[in-house]
Scaffold this active site. Structure first.
Site, PDB file in Angstrom:
ATOM      1  N   ASN A   9     -28.579 -17.524  32.256  1.00 45.95           N
ATOM      2  CA  ASN A   9     -27.412 -16.655  32.267  1.00 45.95           C
ATOM      3  C   ASN A   9     -26.630 -16.920  30.980  1.00 45.95           C
ATOM      4  O   ASN A   9     -26.006 -17.965  30.841  1.00 45.95           O
ATOM      5  CB  ASN A   9     -26.560 -16.968  33.508  1.00 45.95           C
ATOM      6  CG  ASN A   9     -25.258 -16.199  33.521  1.00 45.95           C
ATOM      7  OD1 ASN A   9     -25.040 -15.297  32.708  1.00 45.95           O
ATOM      8  ND2 ASN A   9     -24.371 -16.558  34.446  1.00 45.95           N
ATOM      9  N   LYS A  11     -24.053 -15.421  29.867  1.00 42.72           N
ATOM     10  CA  LYS A  11     -22.609 -15.144  29.976  1.00 42.72           C
ATOM     11  C   LYS A  11     -22.137 -14.326  28.776  1.00 42.72           C
ATOM     12  O   LYS A  11     -22.890 -13.496  28.280  1.00 42.72           O
ATOM     13  CB  LYS A  11     -21.840 -16.460  30.163  1.00 42.72           C
ATOM     14  CG  LYS A  11     -22.450 -17.286  31.310  1.00 42.72           C
ATOM     15  CD  LYS A  11     -21.621 -18.440  31.756  1.00 42.72           C
ATOM     16  CE  LYS A  11     -22.341 -19.183  32.880  1.00 42.72           C
ATOM     17  NZ  LYS A  11     -21.547 -20.255  33.467  1.00 42.72           N
ATOM     18  N   HIS A  98     -21.582 -14.145  41.048  1.00 45.72           N
ATOM     19  CA  HIS A  98     -21.352 -15.357  40.254  1.00 45.72           C
ATOM     20  C   HIS A  98     -19.905 -15.817  40.438  1.00 45.72           C
ATOM     21  O   HIS A  98     -18.985 -14.988  40.538  1.00 45.72           O
ATOM     22  CB  HIS A  98     -21.642 -15.082  38.774  1.00 45.72           C
ATOM     23  CG  HIS A  98     -21.738 -16.356  37.982  1.00 45.72           C
ATOM     24  ND1 HIS A  98     -20.624 -17.048  37.584  1.00 45.72           N
ATOM     25  CD2 HIS A  98     -22.812 -17.075  37.578  1.00 45.72           C
ATOM     26  CE1 HIS A  98     -21.012 -18.149  36.940  1.00 45.72           C
ATOM     27  NE2 HIS A  98     -22.337 -18.191  36.925  1.00 45.72           N
ATOM     28  N   GLU A 100     -17.816 -16.895  38.438  1.00 48.39           N
ATOM     29  CA  GLU A 100     -16.874 -16.400  37.420  1.00 48.39           C
ATOM     30  C   GLU A 100     -16.420 -14.975  37.749  1.00 48.39           C
ATOM     31  O   GLU A 100     -15.290 -14.596  37.468  1.00 48.39           O
ATOM     32  CB  GLU A 100     -17.522 -16.494  36.030  1.00 48.39           C
ATOM     33  CG  GLU A 100     -17.613 -17.952  35.582  1.00 48.39           C
ATOM     34  CD  GLU A 100     -18.786 -18.282  34.684  1.00 48.39           C
ATOM     35  OE1 GLU A 100     -19.399 -17.358  34.117  1.00 48.39           O
ATOM     36  OE2 GLU A 100     -19.099 -19.478  34.556  1.00 48.39           O
ATOM     37  N   GLU A 170     -24.735 -22.407  43.366  1.00 49.27           N
ATOM     38  CA  GLU A 170     -24.048 -22.910  42.176  1.00 49.27           C
ATOM     39  C   GLU A 170     -22.706 -23.504  42.583  1.00 49.27           C
ATOM     40  O   GLU A 170     -21.713 -22.769  42.721  1.00 49.27           O
ATOM     41  CB  GLU A 170     -23.804 -21.777  41.172  1.00 49.27           C
ATOM     42  CG  GLU A 170     -25.059 -21.137  40.635  1.00 49.27           C
ATOM     43  CD  GLU A 170     -24.837 -20.519  39.249  1.00 49.27           C
ATOM     44  OE1 GLU A 170     -25.619 -20.823  38.355  1.00 49.27           O
ATOM     45  OE2 GLU A 170     -23.863 -19.768  39.062  1.00 49.27           O
ATOM     46  N   GLY A 176     -20.642 -25.514  33.923  1.00 47.75           N
ATOM     47  CA  GLY A 176     -20.043 -25.693  32.603  1.00 47.75           C
ATOM     48  C   GLY A 176     -19.260 -26.985  32.456  1.00 47.75           C
ATOM     49  O   GLY A 176     -18.509 -27.154  31.504  1.00 47.75           O
ATOM     50  N   SER A 216     -24.806 -26.960  35.276  1.00 43.78           N
ATOM     51  CA  SER A 216     -25.114 -28.023  34.309  1.00 43.78           C
ATOM     52  C   SER A 216     -26.568 -28.507  34.355  1.00 43.78           C
ATOM     53  O   SER A 216     -26.833 -29.696  34.165  1.00 43.78           O
ATOM     54  CB  SER A 216     -24.139 -29.187  34.481  1.00 43.78           C
ATOM     55  OG  SER A 216     -22.811 -28.752  34.240  1.00 43.78           O
TER      56      SER A 216
HETATM   57  P1  13P Z   1     -23.963 -24.112  33.180  1.00 42.43           P
HETATM   58  O1  13P Z   1     -25.448 -24.351  33.204  1.00 42.43           O
HETATM   59  O2  13P Z   1     -23.431 -23.888  31.805  1.00 42.43           O
HETATM   60  O3  13P Z   1     -23.223 -25.130  33.967  1.00 42.43           O
HETATM   61  O4  13P Z   1     -23.715 -22.700  33.928  1.00 42.43           O
HETATM   62  C1  13P Z   1     -24.314 -22.484  35.156  1.00 42.43           C
HETATM   63  C2  13P Z   1     -24.126 -21.071  35.536  1.00 42.43           C
HETATM   64  O5  13P Z   1     -23.020 -20.621  35.774  1.00 42.43           O
HETATM   65  C3  13P Z   1     -25.306 -20.205  35.578  1.00 42.43           C
HETATM   66  O6  13P Z   1     -25.020 -18.997  36.170  1.00 42.43           O
END
Ligand code: 13P
Length: 253
Positions: A9, A11, A98, A100, A170, A176, A216
């Site tokens: 992903n 982003k 997601h 976010e 997740e 992140g 992560s």
């Molecule tokens: P990270 O791998 O940067 O922690 O992000 C995970 C994520 O949100 C994948 O959708």
């Protein structure tokens, strides 16, 4: 047999040139090393979908994924993108739910259920994300939250529909932050998700749904996570932006 999946992903990162460079590095590194049982799914920004489709369409094992879609078929929704548009540029998958999107765009149960319906109606495979915040985990409410998300957002689907869905666990506190869930923590929740799927749809169906861990994931922790019985792959953020790291994660799968 459940599919093994490594999804990236991206982003809101990478301009057009950077995106194309990443894909060409990735495809050349991965050519001939991706086992037939592993699917690699790339989720760039909407604006890169067409060009990346061109780059990967003849690469076995690579699939194109959008990061979002609108819940309506079409209409006067300035700035939005529909399922049929995604399908028409070569997407096979779409990320829904997601954290976010939930956190910054206020996406809630009913909307996420509608987005899932829209995706399935257009033959797009949802990568449906669920997971708890740190606050929820510390309050001991992780399992009830997971159960609630599945019940309200996915369990309206028929067996025929849900068997197409990929579920990504997740934990929000691991996204992140560099703080990954331990394999034991991740496996515990994955087993719980599979148990809920089994109660609702039966063991056979539950055993055939791919469950991804996200938060992560990096070349150093991927192998231990993939060794867990109910973890079928990963949804990778930061490490999917580096061809070397993402290739190492794919190899670990
Ligand atoms: P990270 O791998 O940067 O922690 O992000 C995970 C994520 O949100 C994948 O959708």
């Amino acid at each position: 047999m459940r599919k093994k999946i490594v999804a990236g992903n991206w982003k809101m990162y990478l301009n057009a040139e950077e995106a194309q460079t990443l894909v060409s590095e990735l495809t050349s590194r991965c050519r001939n090393i991706i086992p037939a049982s592993v699917e690699v799914i790339l989720a760039p920004s909407f604006v890169h979908l067409c060009s990346i489709h061109q780059q990967i369409q003849n690469e076995p094992g690579f699939f194109l994924c959008a990061q979002n879609l609108h819940e309506a078929i079409q209409g006067a929704y300035t700035g939005e993108v529909s399922a049929s548009m995604l399908k028409s540029v070569g997407c096979t998958h779409v990320i829904i739910g997601h954290s976010e999107r939930r956190q910054y765009f206020g996406e809630k149960d009913a909307l996420l259920a509608n987005k899932t319906n829209q995706a399935l109606n257009h033959n797009l495979i949802p990568i449906f994300c669920i997971g708890e915040t740190l606050e929820t985990r510390e309050a001991g409410d992780t399992f009830s939250l997971i159960k609630n998300q599945l019940t309200e957002e996915l369990f309206h689907l028929s067996a025929e529909e849900i068997k197409l869905v990929i579920i990504a666990y997740e934990p929000v506190w691991a996204i992140g932050t560099g703080k990954t869930a331990s394999p034991e923590q991740a496996q515990e929740v994955h087993a719980f998700i599979r148990e809920l799927l089994s109660e609702k749809y039966g063991a056979d169906l539950s055993n055939n749904i791919s469950l991804l861990y996200g938060g992560s994931v990096n070349p150093g922790n991927a192998q231990a996570l993939f060794a867990c019985k109910d973890i079928d792959g990963a949804l990778v953020g930061g490490a999917s932006l580096k061809a070397t790291d993402f290739t190492e994660i794919i190899k670990a799968r």
